[in-house]
Design a protein around this motif. Structure first.
Motif, PDB file in Angstrom:
ATOM      1  N   VAL A  12      26.487  56.231  48.319  1.00 38.14           N
ATOM      2  CA  VAL A  12      27.710  55.404  48.757  1.00 38.14           C
ATOM      3  C   VAL A  12      27.429  53.894  48.582  1.00 38.14           C
ATOM      4  O   VAL A  12      28.243  53.130  48.409  1.00 38.14           O
ATOM      5  CB  VAL A  12      28.482  55.924  50.114  1.00 38.14           C
ATOM      6  CG1 VAL A  12      29.483  54.883  50.449  1.00 38.14           C
ATOM      7  CG2 VAL A  12      29.059  57.425  50.085  1.00 38.14           C
ATOM      8  N   ALA A  15      27.298  52.842  45.334  1.00 37.29           N
ATOM      9  CA  ALA A  15      28.572  52.725  44.615  1.00 37.29           C
ATOM     10  C   ALA A  15      29.079  51.060  45.025  1.00 37.29           C
ATOM     11  O   ALA A  15      29.819  50.755  44.271  1.00 37.29           O
ATOM     12  CB  ALA A  15      29.538  53.866  45.170  1.00 37.29           C
ATOM     13  N   ASN A  20      31.943  49.897  42.755  1.00 36.94           N
ATOM     14  CA  ASN A  20      32.838  51.138  42.500  1.00 36.94           C
ATOM     15  C   ASN A  20      33.860  51.223  43.547  1.00 36.94           C
ATOM     16  O   ASN A  20      33.628  52.298  44.316  1.00 36.94           O
ATOM     17  CB  ASN A  20      31.881  52.261  42.229  1.00 36.94           C
ATOM     18  CG  ASN A  20      32.734  53.659  41.675  1.00 36.94           C
ATOM     19  OD1 ASN A  20      33.939  53.502  41.794  1.00 36.94           O
ATOM     20  ND2 ASN A  20      32.005  54.470  41.232  1.00 36.94           N
ATOM     21  N   GLN A  23      35.249  55.019  44.312  1.00 40.14           N
ATOM     22  CA  GLN A  23      34.318  55.909  44.990  1.00 40.14           C
ATOM     23  C   GLN A  23      34.268  55.615  46.649  1.00 40.14           C
ATOM     24  O   GLN A  23      34.282  56.384  47.412  1.00 40.14           O
ATOM     25  CB  GLN A  23      33.148  55.814  44.452  1.00 40.14           C
ATOM     26  CG  GLN A  23      32.153  56.983  45.109  1.00 40.14           C
ATOM     27  CD  GLN A  23      30.768  56.885  44.241  1.00 40.14           C
ATOM     28  OE1 GLN A  23      30.360  56.385  43.101  1.00 40.14           O
ATOM     29  NE2 GLN A  23      29.506  57.703  44.847  1.00 40.14           N
ATOM     30  N   GLU A  26      37.347  56.680  48.355  1.00 37.68           N
ATOM     31  CA  GLU A  26      37.269  58.354  48.759  1.00 37.68           C
ATOM     32  C   GLU A  26      36.319  58.422  49.602  1.00 37.68           C
ATOM     33  O   GLU A  26      36.557  59.063  50.573  1.00 37.68           O
ATOM     34  CB  GLU A  26      36.952  59.078  47.468  1.00 37.68           C
ATOM     35  CG  GLU A  26      36.653  60.439  47.235  1.00 37.68           C
ATOM     36  CD  GLU A  26      36.328  60.940  46.005  1.00 37.68           C
ATOM     37  OE1 GLU A  26      35.128  61.918  46.387  1.00 37.68           O
ATOM     38  OE2 GLU A  26      36.485  60.587  45.085  1.00 37.68           O
ATOM     39  N   ASP A  30      36.137  60.531  53.935  1.00 33.13           N
ATOM     40  CA  ASP A  30      35.203  61.781  53.950  1.00 33.13           C
ATOM     41  C   ASP A  30      35.235  62.447  55.097  1.00 33.13           C
ATOM     42  O   ASP A  30      35.601  61.752  56.194  1.00 33.13           O
ATOM     43  CB  ASP A  30      33.969  61.232  53.331  1.00 33.13           C
ATOM     44  CG  ASP A  30      32.916  62.493  53.244  1.00 33.13           C
ATOM     45  OD1 ASP A  30      32.714  62.745  52.022  1.00 33.13           O
ATOM     46  OD2 ASP A  30      32.336  62.985  53.947  1.00 33.13           O
TER      47      ASP A  30
END
Length: 192
Positions: A12, A15, A20, A23, A26, A30
């Motif tokens: 993470v 990312a 990103n 990502q 998202e 989690d």
């Protein structure tokens, strides 16, 4: 898929460094709070304003979790151990969900709030959320102090009345961060 928390957390963070945002967004949703925490930290460092609303949504979801500020337990462990497991002894009335909530306490909210400050977004929904949590005595002190710090970074003069109220807070960290934020906003306003 990564099979342990540390590997997933590193992915993470990578990312975030790579920009990103999909990502990161998202990861902000989690199931694992450690991943949500890491995504919030990475979001602040990433600098993408598109992550503001997902961060506010994360804060809203965290508010629906069990109360984390008053655990029923008989032993306390170190901060590091409380993040990744410990030998805490809770009384028999505490559920596994409450134990997990105690472990994360205000960490996820604090990281999301600080990220909002780092992103520098003065959207009304961001400011109103920070104002509300700053003065909400039911919030953990680290959440309230993070709100003050983020509001100082955002530098919106409309936050001054909220921060001035928090300058009178009984809790040291919140009061200190609020007073620093007032001075920061007044300095920024003087330079405009």
């Amino acid at each position: 898929m990564h099979d342990n928390h540390f590997e997933r957390m590193e992915a993470v963070m990578a990312a975030g460094r790579a920009g990103n945002c999909a990502q990161l967004e998202e990861a902000l949703a989690d199931r694992d709070w450690r991943i949500r925490f890491t995504a919030a930290v990475a979001a602040g460092e990433c600098g993408d304003e598109g992550l503001a609303l997902p961060l506010v949504a994360l804060i809203d979801r965290e508010d629906l979790q069990p109360l984390y500020s008053e655990p029923r337990m008989s032993a306390v462990s170190s901060d590091a151990a409380s993040i990744f497991g410990s030998d805490l002894e809770f009384d028999g009335q505490v559920t596994d969900e409450e134990k997990a909530a105690w472990q994360r306490r205000g960490r996820v909210k604090q990281a999301a709030i600080l990220a909002l400050g780092e992103l520098g977004i003065r959207r009304p929904e961001v400011l109103s959320r920070l104002h509300r949590d700053l003065l909400d005595m039911k919030q953990d002190y680290m959440v309230r102090a993070a709100c003050a710090k983020a509001l100082g970074e955002l530098g919106d003069r409309g936050s001054l009345s909220f921060l001035q109220q928090a300058c009178e807070d009984d809790e040291f960290c919140t009061r200190t961060e609020a007073c620093k934020a007032v001075a920061q906003i007044e300095r920024m306003s003087g330079n405009e």
